[in-house]
Design a protein around this motif. Structure first.
Motif, PDB file in Angstrom:
ATOM      1  N   THR A  39      30.417  16.090  55.918  1.00 25.06           N
ATOM      2  CA  THR A  39      31.557  15.275  56.314  1.00 25.06           C
ATOM      3  C   THR A  39      32.636  15.341  55.239  1.00 25.06           C
ATOM      4  N   VAL A  40      33.861  15.283  55.675  1.00 22.77           N
ATOM      5  CA  VAL A  40      35.012  15.333  54.784  1.00 22.77           C
ATOM      6  C   VAL A  40      35.759  14.012  54.914  1.00 22.77           C
ATOM      7  N   HIS A  41      35.981  13.370  53.793  1.00 25.44           N
ATOM      8  CA  HIS A  41      36.723  12.111  53.788  1.00 25.44           C
ATOM      9  C   HIS A  41      38.157  12.396  53.384  1.00 25.44           C
ATOM     10  N   ILE A  42      39.086  12.017  54.237  1.00 29.48           N
ATOM     11  CA  ILE A  42      40.501  12.253  53.970  1.00 29.48           C
ATOM     12  C   ILE A  42      41.090  10.966  53.410  1.00 29.48           C
ATOM     13  N   VAL A  43      41.676  11.080  52.248  1.00 27.85           N
ATOM     14  CA  VAL A  43      42.279   9.926  51.584  1.00 27.85           C
ATOM     15  C   VAL A  43      43.790  10.046  51.711  1.00 27.85           C
TER      16      VAL A  43
END
Length: 175
Positions: A39-43
């Protein structure tokens, strides 16, 4: 004897190839389970936090101030360390240049936060290469962006867009 050997090799290769092709059936295909991606968390980008982090990281360089000659003297004595710092002309000049470079970088980051492709697209309806070309040649400066309201910025973009449309073909494309 060499031609005979090459004939035998060709026959063996042909037989092996046919037997391999014949043994492969539709039951040999196996369905592999799907690959699980990380999973990639976009900030969301926050200029103020980045600016504070930038200021903290380069605090020593941003607060650099060259000592004055009168700061060398402490009453009747001379502070040798301060005298040494004052006489390092090249080092002081490099530090001052680096400080100005950091301040310019911070100003560029501020301008790029406000003057975005989505804003220019919303005002001018440009996209693709023409949008990039417009943004390269008609970028407002830091002082204007800092003091201008949204309305002033929209007017400036529209004004520059009209000038861009008149001279669009004569602007050289930069890689």
């Amino acid at each position: 004897m060499k031609p005979l050997l090459s004939i035998w090799i060709m026959l063996l290769c042909g037989i092996a190839g046919r037997s391999f092709a014949q043994t492969k059936t539709s039951t040999d295909t196996v369905v592999k389970p799907p690959v699980q991606l990380k999973t990639v968390h976009i900030v969301q980008y926050n200029f103020f936090k980045d600016s504070l982090a930038f200021r903290e990281e380069y605090a020593k360089s941003l607060t650099f101030r060259r000592l004055k000659w009168y700061e060398v003297y402490g009453g009747l004595s001379v502070n040798i360390n301060n005298l040494y710092r004052v006489t390092q002309f090249k080092k002081n000049k490099k530090k001052i240049t680096f400080k100005h470079m950091l301040l310019n970088k911070e100003q560029e980051m501020f301008v790029s936060r406000v003057y975005t492709p989505s804003l220019v697209n919303k005002v001018t309806h440009l996209d693709g290469d023409s949008l990039q070309l417009f943004m390269q040649h008609y970028q407002p400066d830091y002082a204007f962006i800092k003091n201008a309201s949204d309305y002033d910025l929209y007017l400036a973009i529209k004004k520059e867009y009209e000038a861009f449309m008149k001279t669009r073909d004569s602007i050289p494309v930069q890689p």
